[in-house]
Structure formats: C-alpha cells, structure tokens
Motif scaffolding. Sequence first.
Motif, mmCIF file in Angstrom:
data_model
loop_
_atom_site.group_PDB
_atom_site.id
_atom_site.type_symbol
_atom_site.label_atom_id
_atom_site.label_comp_id
_atom_site.label_asym_id
_atom_site.label_seq_id
_atom_site.Cartn_x
_atom_site.Cartn_y
_atom_site.Cartn_z
ATOM 1 N N LEU A 188 0.855 -1.173 0.000
ATOM 2 C CA LEU A 188 0.000 0.000 0.000
ATOM 3 C C LEU A 188 0.900 1.234 0.000
ATOM 4 C CD1 LEU A 188 -2.572 -1.093 2.748
ATOM 5 C CD2 LEU A 188 -2.773 -1.401 0.275
ATOM 6 N N GLU A 189 0.442 2.319 -0.631
ATOM 7 C CA GLU A 189 1.269 3.521 -0.638
ATOM 8 C C GLU A 189 0.409 4.765 -0.767
ATOM 9 O OE1 GLU A 189 3.493 5.170 0.577
ATOM 10 O OE2 GLU A 189 5.191 4.097 -0.292
ATOM 11 N N ALA A 190 0.859 5.831 -0.118
ATOM 12 C CA ALA A 190 0.191 7.127 -0.212
ATOM 13 C C ALA A 190 0.615 7.813 -1.506
ATOM 14 C CB ALA A 190 0.556 7.993 0.994
ATOM 15 N N PRO A 191 -0.249 8.632 -2.106
ATOM 16 C CA PRO A 191 0.081 9.258 -3.394
ATOM 17 C C PRO A 191 1.375 10.060 -3.375
ATOM 18 C CG PRO A 191 -2.239 9.577 -2.864
ATOM 19 C CD PRO A 191 -1.610 8.967 -1.646
ATOM 20 N N HIS A 192 1.651 10.804 -2.300
ATOM 21 C CA HIS A 192 2.827 11.668 -2.303
ATOM 22 C C HIS A 192 4.135 10.890 -2.238
ATOM 23 C CE1 HIS A 192 2.237 10.989 2.039
ATOM 24 N NE2 HIS A 192 3.511 11.289 2.181
ATOM 25 N N ARG A 193 4.069 9.609 -1.844
ATOM 26 C CA ARG A 193 5.293 8.811 -1.793
ATOM 27 C C ARG A 193 5.404 7.830 -2.964
ATOM 28 N NH1 ARG A 193 5.107 8.242 4.234
ATOM 29 N NH2 ARG A 193 4.360 6.127 4.000
ATOM 30 N N LEU A 194 4.393 7.807 -3.816
ATOM 31 C CA LEU A 194 4.402 6.821 -4.890
ATOM 32 C C LEU A 194 5.515 7.038 -5.919
ATOM 33 C CD1 LEU A 194 2.829 4.269 -5.494
ATOM 34 C CD2 LEU A 194 1.513 5.563 -7.159
ATOM 35 N N PRO A 195 5.847 8.280 -6.312
ATOM 36 C CA PRO A 195 6.952 8.439 -7.272
ATOM 37 C C PRO A 195 8.260 7.834 -6.775
ATOM 38 C CG PRO A 195 5.671 10.451 -7.153
ATOM 39 C CD PRO A 195 5.158 9.568 -6.042
ATOM 40 N N ALA A 196 8.560 8.018 -5.493
ATOM 41 C CA ALA A 196 9.787 7.434 -4.952
ATOM 42 C C ALA A 196 9.726 5.910 -4.993
ATOM 43 C CB ALA A 196 10.015 7.916 -3.514
ATOM 44 N N LEU A 197 8.581 5.332 -4.618
ATOM 45 C CA LEU A 197 8.433 3.881 -4.670
ATOM 46 C C LEU A 197 8.552 3.389 -6.102
ATOM 47 C CD1 LEU A 197 7.805 1.207 -3.231
ATOM 48 C CD2 LEU A 197 5.377 1.692 -3.589
ATOM 49 N N ALA A 198 7.996 4.130 -7.052
ATOM 50 C CA ALA A 198 8.081 3.727 -8.458
ATOM 51 C C ALA A 198 9.532 3.650 -8.917
ATOM 52 C CB ALA A 198 7.293 4.710 -9.327
ATOM 53 N N ARG A 199 10.328 4.630 -8.544
ATOM 54 C CA ARG A 199 11.751 4.609 -8.925
ATOM 55 C C ARG A 199 12.471 3.423 -8.298
ATOM 56 N NH1 ARG A 199 11.037 10.198 -7.909
ATOM 57 N NH2 ARG A 199 12.045 10.010 -5.865
ATOM 58 N N GLU A 200 12.132 3.126 -7.059
ATOM 59 C CA GLU A 200 12.791 2.006 -6.379
ATOM 60 C C GLU A 200 12.378 0.664 -6.983
ATOM 61 O OE1 GLU A 200 13.015 4.341 -2.082
ATOM 62 O OE2 GLU A 200 11.233 3.243 -2.683
ATOM 63 N N LEU A 201 11.094 0.498 -7.268
ATOM 64 C CA LEU A 201 10.632 -0.765 -7.849
ATOM 65 C C LEU A 201 11.120 -0.935 -9.279
ATOM 66 C CD1 LEU A 201 6.948 -1.002 -6.556
ATOM 67 C CD2 LEU A 201 8.969 -2.206 -5.699
ATOM 68 N N ALA A 202 11.413 0.167 -9.966
ATOM 69 C CA ALA A 202 11.899 0.075 -11.346
ATOM 70 C C ALA A 202 13.170 -0.752 -11.444
ATOM 71 C CB ALA A 202 12.133 1.473 -11.914
ATOM 72 N N ALA A 203 13.914 -0.828 -10.341
ATOM 73 C CA ALA A 203 15.134 -1.645 -10.334
ATOM 74 C C ALA A 203 14.838 -3.125 -10.538
ATOM 75 C CB ALA A 203 15.886 -1.443 -9.017
ATOM 76 N N LEU A 204 13.596 -3.541 -10.346
ATOM 77 C CA LEU A 204 13.233 -4.952 -10.539
ATOM 78 C C LEU A 204 12.928 -5.263 -12.000
ATOM 79 C CD1 LEU A 204 10.996 -5.494 -7.377
ATOM 80 C CD2 LEU A 204 13.441 -5.901 -7.672
ATOM 81 N N GLY A 205 13.061 -4.257 -12.859
ATOM 82 C CA GLY A 205 13.016 -4.470 -14.297
ATOM 83 C C GLY A 205 11.751 -5.108 -14.825
ATOM 84 N N PRO A 206 11.855 -6.327 -15.404
ATOM 85 C CA PRO A 206 10.697 -6.948 -16.057
ATOM 86 C C PRO A 206 9.702 -7.600 -15.102
ATOM 87 C CG PRO A 206 12.604 -8.378 -16.250
ATOM 88 C CD PRO A 206 13.093 -7.116 -15.601
ATOM 89 N N ARG A 207 10.020 -7.661 -13.814
ATOM 90 C CA ARG A 207 9.084 -8.288 -12.881
ATOM 91 C C ARG A 207 7.743 -7.555 -12.930
ATOM 92 N NH1 ARG A 207 10.473 -10.113 -6.641
ATOM 93 N NH2 ARG A 207 8.402 -10.913 -6.114
ATOM 94 N N ARG A 208 6.656 -8.297 -13.040
ATOM 95 C CA ARG A 208 5.356 -7.678 -13.261
ATOM 96 C C ARG A 208 4.782 -7.075 -11.977
ATOM 97 N NH1 ARG A 208 0.793 -10.384 -16.272
ATOM 98 N NH2 ARG A 208 0.997 -11.990 -14.686
ATOM 99 N N LEU A 209 4.017 -6.016 -12.174
ATOM 100 C CA LEU A 209 3.402 -5.288 -11.073
ATOM 101 C C LEU A 209 1.986 -4.910 -11.495
ATOM 102 C CD1 LEU A 209 4.150 -3.747 -8.284
ATOM 103 C CD2 LEU A 209 4.275 -1.730 -9.747
ATOM 104 N N THR A 210 1.014 -5.143 -10.609
ATOM 105 C CA THR A 210 -0.348 -4.676 -10.857
ATOM 106 C C THR A 210 -0.629 -3.506 -9.927
ATOM 107 O OG1 THR A 210 -1.161 -6.829 -11.594
ATOM 108 C CG2 THR A 210 -2.794 -5.255 -10.829
#
Length: 309
Positions: A188-210
């Motif tokens: 779960l994530e709050a909107p104001h922290r989602l961009p930071a989480l997106a950058r961090e999860l991007a390191a997982l590359g092709p792993r799928r996310l819903t």
Amino acid sequence: MLTINPLGALALQAAQAVAGAQHYPAGALYLVATPIGNLADITLRALHLLQQVDAVACEDTRHSGALLRAYGIERPLLALHQHNEREAAAAVVARLQAGERIAYVSDAGTPGISDPGARLCQAVASAGLRCVPLPGASSLTALLSVAGWVGPEAAPGFAFVGFLPAKGAAREQALRRLAQQPQACVLLEAPHRLPALARELAALGPRRLTVGRELTKQFEEVATLPCAELPAWLDAKAQRLRGEFALLLHPPEAAAPAGPDSGPEAEALRVLDLLLPELPLKTAVRLCAEISGAPRNALYAAALQRQPR
C-alpha cells in the motif's frame, strides 16, 4: 433530527429482513468492514449490526459519522485511532464487561489490516471477551482478485507487506526483501510517496506489477506492467498521482535459458543501469550488490565507466 435517505431506508429494511434473525451476543466487539470508496459496498449484515450496538468505535468520528448518516443510522461514536488505541481499548473493554455491544470501524476497508484494530482485538481477547468479524470490503482482496497472478509451486500464496518504512536503512532493507521474495507481495502507498516507490521498484526491471488506483471509485484504474515501466506510467497522466493505491508485485518469473546477453552479470548491470540515474553512485552500487549478489568492487568499476566524461 436525522434525515434518512430513502435509499438508505430501503437498505435498512433489507438488512433487517436478511440479518435480523441472527444472534448478536452482548459483551462482544464487532469488527465491521466498511466501503473503501464505493458506498454501496457496505453489507446488509453490517448495516443491521451497526443499528444494534451501543456505540461505534472508529478511526475518525467525522468520517464514520458521515457513513452512518448516509444510511440513517445514529449511534454514539468513540474515537479509537493509532495514537490512542491502547488507552481507548481499555475503555472499550470496560464497556464490554458491562454487557454492551461495541462495533469498531476504520476509515475504509477491514480493521486491523494496515489500520487500527489489532491492539484493540488483543486487549479484548486478553480480557476473555469475544471479537466477532463482519467481513466485507478490502483493497487487499479487491486487488488480488483482478491481478491475474499465479504463484510458483515452490512459493504459493502471497505476502502482505502494507506500507514500507518511510526512509532510511529500514526502507532499504524492506526493498531488498521485496527483491528477494519468491511470493507475490501486496503493498500500500500514499500518493505523495508513490513516485519514490516507483523509482525504487523500477530496479526490478521486467518483474510484473499490478497497480490498483482508486479501487471501487469512479476513476478506478487497474494496470499490469513491468516494474521498469511504472515511473513512465505515473507520468503519463497527472491524475494518476491522486487517490489511494494498492500494488501487487507478482512472483519472479522462471529464468529464461541463458544467452549471450543474459546471466547473473548481465542482470546485475541492468539493475545498476536502472539505479544510477535515481541515486548517488555509491548508494546505487551498494543496493545493486545487495539485490543481485554481484561483487561490489566490480559493480563500482562498472558504475564509474558509466559516468559522463
């Protein structure tokens, strides 16, 4: 005088017809799930029970008061939230011991799941009293139901992570555990922290996310994409940074047969290339080493070669 919405009155009549004959013991705490955005997601059993209790303990009296008024229900409200849960729980226990029925609702969804309620239930159970669940809406189950995820035989099921630590070493450790987790993970994530989480999860590359945004509401969005594409997905529409979010990190896919551009070294460099634009060089190297298991010295040398000259 309380004004009753005609549709709310019909709902209360239906609740009485369906749930009125059931038994609701005195001296019990009722954990009641409430809508996560769509008012129509309240259950008939919940509506009937909320009329029977002596008081409704709630995370926010203003929010819960509006929900009750929408259905023409008027009950005393008790504030019980994360900042006063221990003290307020003692008062609830005393009222239960006197034979009252008390309901507990959080602002949305099922109490005790990334919401207050767990300490309250613990206090009630420790006093030898009963906790009764009234199931219903939950962002966790709503997202899982539409994500189309399939767990591997070696790691079936899913892990509920909830909100990650806000910053520092605790957050880095949580992200490292996510990268190494063989099961699906719900965050779960709050909107104001989602961009930071997106950058961090991007390191997982092709792993799928819903991604589930504003689930059950008018502007609901559900999208499944590679983790590497999440920052671009968020940037594509300004409104995507508004509302409530639940995310399902799918299990890692089975490794493909090795080719000339695959293998542990190539994967480590791919992760490094994703981290370097977002983090200081030393931090990117350290996180890449922890995620991939590659030698830190080799990654540091590779990172230096990638620096602009």
